[in-house]
Design a protein around this motif. Structure first.
Motif: not given
Lengths: 336, 447
Positions: B272-280, B294-305, B366-370, B384-385
């Motif tokens: 789940e936390w690696g670059p080979k996440h099945p969604f990636h 969303g951030k993990m996916a954009s950091d991974a520079k996915l070849p799809f939108e 992350n989502v703000p809590s206040t 996305l966020y």
């Protein structure tokens, strides 16, 4: 009766009475005994302190806390047998862990002893490259348990693991290994066999210690390989076999790291700090008694119930060890 | 061999005693609920947190630097990558190296932390600072940070769960919009799924309860599962939402080929936390996940939108579309801390200072809590966020209730779910009755 007899302390009735000389001797002896006892205790004191702090106190505390509700934060309160009833009757983990322990003690320990002895025997027979084989079989033992377990989960991965790829290519069934409740314990056993280096070395040393004359005598008597093993090798190495069994049983009763890591990796719950994981995946098949102690005591803050499980483990360890030691005594007596 | 015998007996004694000693040594420590320290005095606080990724560690370090600038008398010793297991032991034992301020990602443990007084009651501090948690924090986050009237934690950013989808795969399958109801979702999953031999080339969605984020509670928010009745007893057998959830999930599992086939595919996927996440990697086309993906996916520079949307709801609850499961990081003061007033200054700053909350939320996605931070113009406007910010603010978004036994009731239900999805338990009513019995026994033991 002579004066000498009276002065030595014998009464007219013939019974001895403590005369002044005898009193002095008895007092001196008692003082000497006390000095000896104090000297002995002085020499023993490091052990006694260690025993009291690391064994007697924890043992008494564990029994005490097994009757208390105690979370480690607030003061313990008396709950009688509630923890015992919960563990023995209501806990979803206790009995599965005990069944797993029994399976592992019977199957894994037996396999380890037989396999370790077999490898030891083979290597002592090898003439060329014995050093290479010894190294090859010993090296896996040096692998850290976590790394070794992760490697095994990878090798035995049902979807991508090389083992199943080979089995598939040969047209053989492809088990789910660590992902199947039926195969998870055999998978752990395979891992334990892979890390057999320690036992192999111990067996090799004992096998090389068997007097050669006994083999020569047996050969002259016409004994075959099996008879030589049965009547020469086995009696000579029986203390080592029993040592391997007893230490194997104790280690298996304390089995913790490998099944926990295997369950975590196989279930996919490996990295998230926010994810709570209860050991035993799949279907509590890899759950061990120490897992239950840890889970109750340190994750559920239920020290009382954890103490109950610890006591049960302690008693079982004593029973197993006592039973094996009695068997050993009988065996050694017969041998003598 | 009497020597060996004695040695072996000693080994046996030591071995059996070690597990006992392990427990007994943990049976120390005490709680001091009082706070007598001077928050203006020069002091050093120890703060334990669970973040470990370099960007996250850097972000929290920035916040701490700002805090120290505003409170020059307080130095903060930060310890990263702390799990709840480590935290539990430290909270029990106390000592000079123990933390004063702690954070945890496991919101399920709030009940346990509050009931055991492992974390100090924050109400006196909040009152003294004039902070009303119900108005300051998002309502659901204010709720999940307390247990049975005791507020021993405050939220430090939150997590909202929704649906990520592979836009390219959608386009290829002729799907124009993310599904809103579960019947639409099931159809989309099947459309996106491509089989290959006895496995999958691409799976529309991995519904199994084990692994990743498809846990019962994450699904449960969409169904409106209540878990516990008004009397505090487990009511999964009575709650129609639980039955609906289990029935839907099992049906989807079966329609995709059954547990065995899906599980075999799952074991071949990256973690789940690696670059080979099945969604990636494109092996699954949709994923139930939190806003961090969303951030993990954009950091991974996915070849799809990729796109994000709320997770679909049961057809009968279509009007509530937009809701989701909420969770997050919790922040508290160790019950054993002797610097509670100073510790409160840090807790207050991290959890309620709008600039601190917004900058941290933007940095780690992350989502703000206040409430104030959620309305801040400085908050990231990444679409996305923003999807997850909206889910967090949906009035029907929920979190599982707190329990004296922490999240044990959720893990028990998860086990029931695992048994049901693989077909080991066919009678769902009996399974859920058994689940309730077990949860009640566990809660009684913990109470």
């Amino acid at each position: 009766m002579t004066t000498a007899q009276v002065s030595s302390g014998q009464t007219p009735s013939g019974r001895l009475s403590p005369g002044p000389r005898a009193k002095r001797t008895g007092g001196a002896r008692r003082a000497e005994r006390t000095r000896r006892a104090l000297r002995t205790l002085g020499f023993l004191s490091p052990w006694l302190v260690g025993f009291s702090v690391f064994f007697a106190y924890p043992l008494i505390s564990t029994v005490y806390f097994s009757f208390m509700k105690y979370d480690g934060f607030t003061a313990p309160t008396w709950v009688g047998l509630r923890n015992w009833v919960y563990v023995l009757q209501d806990s979803p983990f206790f009995w599965p862990s005990l069944r797993n322990m029994l399976w592992l003690v019977l199957v894994m320990v037996t396999c380890r002893v037989v396999f370790g002895l077999g490898i030891g025997l083979l290597i002592t027979k090898v003439k060329a490259g014995a050093g290479l084989f010894r190294t090859l079989f010993y090296l896996p033992y040096l692998a850290p348990p976590v790394a070794a377990t992760m490697a095994f989960v990878f090798l035995l991965n049902p979807g991508t693991g090389p083992v199943n790829t080979i089995l598939g290519a040969l047209g053989l069934p492809e088990p789910d290994w660590f992902s199947s409740a039926s195969w998870s314990k055999p998978s752990l056993t395979l891992l334990a066999l892979w890390c057999i280096g320690d036992l192999m070395v111990i067996f090799m040393a004992s096998l090389l210690d068997v007097p050669k004359e006994q083999y020569e005598a047996a050969e002259l008597d016409g004994a075959g390989p099996w008879q030589r093993f049965r009547y020469v090798t086995l009696p000579n190495i029986s203390p080592i076999v029993l040592f391997a069994v007893i230490t194997g049983v104790i280690a298996t009763m304390q089995y913790y790291t490998e099944p926990l890591v295997a369950a975590k990796v196989a279930s996919g719950v490996i990295g998230g700090s926010g994810q709570t994981f209860e050991p035993g995946y799949p279907d509590k098949s890899t759950l061990t008694v120490p897992h239950v102690i840890y889970n109750l005591g340190f994750q559920r803050f239920d020290t009382g119930a954890a103490c109950v499980v610890a006591i049960v483990l302690f008693v079982l360890a004593m029973i197993f060890t006592g039973f094996l030691m009695r068997r050993r005594s009988g065996f050694m007596a017969a041998e003598d | 061999m009497p020597g060996t015998r004695r040695k072996t007996t000693a080994v046996a004694l030591a071995a059996a005693a070690s597990s006992i000693a392990l427990l007994a040594t943990a049976c120390t420590g005490s709680n001091d609920a009082g706070a007598t320290d001077d928050p203006k005095a020069k002091t050093t606080l120890t703060f334990w947190h669970g973040w470990s990724a370099p960007s996250e560690v850097e972000a929290i370090a920035e916040n701490i630097k700002s805090f120290e600038a505003k409170h020059p008398n307080i130095t903060v010793n930060v310890v990263k990558g702390i799990t709840d297991d480590k935290l539990n032991q430290a909270l029990r034992t106390g000592g000079s190296n123990a933390p004063d301020v702690v954070s945890s990602f496991t919101t399920d443990n709030v009940g346990r932390f509050c009931a055991s007084k492992a974390l100090a009651d924050l109400k006196p501090f909040l009152d003294a600072s004039g902070i009303d948690p119900e108005k300051t924090f998002l309502p659901q986050m204010a709720k999940y940070t307390q247990h049975d009237g005791t507020r021993c934690t405050v939220p430090l950013l939150g997590d909202a769960y929704g649906l990520y989808y592979n836009k390219d795969a959608f386009e290829e399958a002729g799907i124009t919009a993310p599904p809103k109801t579960l019947s639409e979702f099931d159809a989309v999953v099947k459309k996106l799924t491509k089989t290959k031999g006895d496995g999958f080339e691409r799976l529309g969605f991995m519904p199994l309860f084990v692994g990743y984020e498809t846990t019962v509670e994450h699904y449960g928010a969409g169904f409106g599962v209540t878990y516990l009745g008004p009397d505090g007893k487990s009511n999964t057998a009575q709650d129609p939402a639980v039955k609906a959830l289990f029935t839907w999930q099992k049906k989807l599992v079966d329609e995709l080929g059954g547990f065995q086939k899906l599980n075999k595919f799952r074991t071949a996927l990256g973690d789940e936390w690696g670059p080979k996440h099945p969604f990636h990697t494109g092996q699954v086309a949709m994923q139930l996940d939190g806003e961090w993906r969303g951030k993990m996916a954009s950091d991974a520079k996915l070849p799809f939108e990729i796109g994000a949307a709320p997770f679909p709801v049961p057809d009968a609850q279509a009007a509530d579309y937009g809701k989701g499961y909420l969770s997050g990081t919790i922040l508290g003061i160790a019950g054993t801390s002797e610097k509670k007033n100073a510790a409160w200054e840090l807790v207050k700053y991290l959890s309620t200072d709008t600039d601190a909350v917004v900058s941290f939320a933007n940095a780690i996605h992350n989502v703000p809590s206040t409430v104030e931070a959620l309305n801040s113009p400085k908050l990231s406007d990444d679409p996305l966020y923003r999807t997850f910010v909206d889910i967090a603010q949906h009035p029907k978004s929920t979190h599982a209730p707190s329990s004296v036994n922490g999240g044990a009731f959720l893990l028990t239900l998860q086990d029931s779910g695992l048994a049901h999805e693989k077909g080991a338990e066919k009678d769902l009513d009996a399974l859920l009755r058994k689940n309730d019995e077990q949860v009640d026994k566990d809660n009684e033991q913990a109470g």
